[in-house]
Design a protein around this motif. Structure first.
Motif, PDB file in Angstrom:
ATOM      1  N   LYS A   1       0.489   4.204  -2.808  1.00 19.51           N
ATOM      2  CA  LYS A   1       0.177   5.585  -2.427  1.00 19.51           C
ATOM      3  C   LYS A   1       1.287   6.538  -2.876  1.00 19.51           C
ATOM      4  N   TYR A  58      -4.408   1.398  -5.926  1.00 16.76           N
ATOM      5  CA  TYR A  58      -5.015   0.124  -5.513  1.00 16.76           C
ATOM      6  C   TYR A  58      -3.925  -0.829  -5.019  1.00 16.76           C
ATOM      7  N   THR A  59      -4.354  -1.806  -4.235  1.00 16.44           N
ATOM      8  CA  THR A  59      -3.488  -2.928  -3.874  1.00 16.44           C
ATOM      9  C   THR A  59      -4.026  -4.243  -4.426  1.00 16.44           C
ATOM     10  N   GLU A  98       0.809  -1.217   0.000  1.00 17.58           N
ATOM     11  CA  GLU A  98       0.000   0.000   0.000  1.00 17.58           C
ATOM     12  C   GLU A  98       0.841   1.266   0.000  1.00 17.58           C
TER      13      GLU A  98
END
Length: 349
Positions: free
Chosen positions: A46, A58-59, A42
């Motif tokens: 980001k 998105y992950t 994440e």
């Protein structure tokens, strides 16, 4: 006047190579609208969304494909990821760009190319050297009437000690798949398809080794390759390509210098001998900004992908090129380990 549409692109992978070499050129490509980035970590997703202007992060790839309206996906990570995530994106109806190598083996790369064809889609592979300014200039010379047919090709491709990657157990085999595959793609780019390979290898220790390779193209023109991990104490690369034409030849050094020996001296005057050359190299400003400005081909390959997504272009290296380059790497490995020449028309098909 109708406003020109940009390609809505998602970028999967926020690792070191992608962040250092590919993301930074996106802002210079007007055809790309970076809609989303995705990474299992994440914090990386980001970070890259913030650094490079993506609207969302998105992950989870599946969630991104459900949520976003896209024209294509760029996938950069381990080769197993290229195949796995590439098929998910193709299943969602998207053409793909994957970094080299496109898979861990020729067979898996072929499977990915066939999967794209089954979906009536296509994919590009990140052999950025095809877009590098120096090699584009060399290709224009080679394709000229003056140069004539390619009569001989000679490549040196080396760096320092090489380690294993991606679960491949042998360092010398990893080098062929992960690094020397660039040389195999250049050879095919300038000379066409290879039909036969004979390779010798010598190992100094686990991470230092060399290959001496001879081969023939389908038109029977010969090639030689010096592939090694011996020339530096660290990873530094040394890359040279020499091409002979009809009474002329050229050499490219490290993608930053091209020397062309034409058939006749460019400057008329007294004196004899082949001492006049035509030379190209970037100026000092281009050298400082070589990666960002595209001298090494990263900008060109992503711009080519975006234009292809818009129906304005075709990728110079597609998924089938990715498979064919891995076929050459497997032929070199097989020949070096058996002492026998390998007919590429009989393996990997």
């Amino acid at each position: 006047m109708t406003e020109e549409r940009n390609a809505k692109i998602a970028f999967v992978g926020c690792g070191y190579h992608a962040t250092r070499c590919l993301y930074p050129v996106i802002h210079m490509i007007p055809q790309i609208d970076l809609v989303a980035v995705c990474d299992l970590k994440e914090d990386l997703a980001k970070r890259n969304a913030r650094w490079f202007g993506a609207r969302r992060w998105y992950t989870n790839v599946e969630q991104m494909l459900l949520d976003e309206d896209l024209d294509g996906a760029i996938i950069v990570g381990p080769p197993q990821m290229h195949s796995e995530v590439g098929k998910k994106c193709l299943e969602a109806g998207l053409p793909i760009f994957v970094e080299k190598p496109s898979a861990i083996s020729c067979k898996e790369a072929e499977d990915l190319a066939l999967y794209a064809e089954k979906k009536r889609l296509w994919g590009a592979v990140g052999f950025m050297k095809r877009y590098a300014v120096c090699y584009q200039t060399a290709k224009a010379i080679v394709d000229s009437e003056e140069f004539g047919e390619v009569t001989m090709l000679d490549v040196k491709f080396s760096n320092g000690p090489y380690s294993t990657l991606w679960g491949i157990k042998d360092e010398a085999q990893t080098f062929l798949i992960g690094q020397a595959v660039h040389a195999f793609d250049l050879v095919r780019f300038f000379g066409g398809e290879i039909k036969e390979i004979y390779a010798l290898s010598h190992r100094f220790d686990a991470n230092r080794f060399g290959y001496a390779v001879a081969g023939r193209f389908e038109n029977d023109v010969h090639l030689v390759m010096n592939l090694n991990s011996l020339d530096a104490f660290n990873w530094k690369n040394d890359e040279r390509l020499s091409l002979s034409g009809e009474s002329c030849w050229l050499e490219v050094e490290d993608m930053m210098r091209l020397i062309y020996h034409p058939k006749s001296n460019p400057i008329a005057g007294p004196g004899t001998g082949r001492n006049q050359v035509i030379e190209w190299r970037p100026d000092w400003a281009e050298t400082i900004a070589a990666k960002a400005e595209g001298e090494f081909g990263y900008r060109g390959e992503l711009e080519g992908f975006a234009r292809s997504c818009l129906g304005q272009d075709r990728p110079r290296a597609d998924l089938w090129d990715g498979a064919k380059d891995l076929l050459v790497s497997e032929a070199v490995w097989q020949s070096a380990n058996t002492g026998q020449a390998v007919d590429l028309r009989r393996i990997g098909r």
